[in-house]
Design a protein around this motif. Structure first.
Motif: not given
Length: 251
Positions: A188, A208, A213, A215-216, A219-220, A223
């Motif tokens: 991160d 992740l 994880r 969904a995270e 999102r990475v 982004r």
């Protein structure tokens, strides 16, 4: 009395992956006052075990305007370094500092990184991660080397890029060892520090996803894609897209 089989050391140790350091065989620090002795020594250390032409050292010390006595002055500075126990050899055309791999952090960094990559190529990921972490441990901070030395700015930039590549290789090896959960915090930070390094983003997504994880992880990707488009005008490369597809498919 010397015990047979135990090495007796009398060579100094050097550090350039951080502020320049010189340590005597007893562990004490060797002081180098002024600007020219550190500049001369760092140039020799960055070319350790290779001959450096005298004209190059003159340019390092005085640029394009050396004094008339520049060769005499250079000999004086070399003599001062030798007087501090630093082993510098002389040939007709230049100077060389002989250093064992274990006595210069730069050489250790390269040796450990090479060993780690060799192990990774044959699937020995635990061994690879061990060597690659040892390589990274040579760095005392990440602000590019002993380098308040202008003549080494390009070398410092190249080495910083190499350090980042070793970090990426190390993370890949540790992910292959099943250490995804342990890497989340580090990754991160790396993604935030290097938002245009797609490999770090892909590694964070893999970590992740491996820890449930998804969904995270997605999102990475979004982004990172926005950053690449906004700052460089490009879409993510093939590897990052493939990791995105794997996460979407639950792999």
């Amino acid at each position: 009395m010397i015990t047979i089989g135990m090495a007796v050391r009398d060579e100094p140790r050097f550090g350039v992956l951080g502020p320049l350091t010189v340590s005597a065989d007893d562990g004490s620090r060797v002081a180098l006052r002024g600007n020219r002795l550190p500049a001369l020594l760092t140039e020799l250390l960055f070319h350790a075990n290779r001959w450096v032409p005298a004209r190059r050292l003159v340019a390092v010390l005085w640029g394009d305007n050396p004094p008339k006595s520049h060769m005499s002055n250079l000999h004086t500075y070399i003599h001062r370094l030798r007087g501090r126990g630093i082993p510098i050899e002389q040939s007709d055309g230049g100077y060389r500092i002989r250093v064992d791999v274990t006595d210069l952090d730069l050489l250790t960094f390269h040796a450990e990184a090479d060993a780690g990559r060799r192990a990774a190529r044959v699937g020995e990921y635990e061994i690879a991660a061990h060597h690659l972490r040892r390589a990274l441990d040579q760095w005392r901070g990440t602000d590019a080397c002993a380098i308040d030395q202008p003549h080494l700015e390009l070398e410092a930039a190249r080495l910083e890029t190499e350090r980042i590549c070793v970090v990426e290789d190390c993370v890949d090896a540790e992910l292959a060892c099943g250490k995804a959960g342990q890497l989340l915090g580090e990754l991160d930070t790396l993604v935030r520090q290097y938002p245009l390094r797609e490999r770090f983003a892909a590694q964070l997504m893999r970590a992740l996803a491996a820890t449930g994880r998804r969904a995270e992880a997605l999102r990475v990707y979004q982004r990172t894609r926005h950053t690449l488009v906004d700052q460089l005008g490009i879409e993510p490369g093939r590897h990052l897209r493939e990791v995105h597809e794997m996460v979407l498919n639950g792999q």
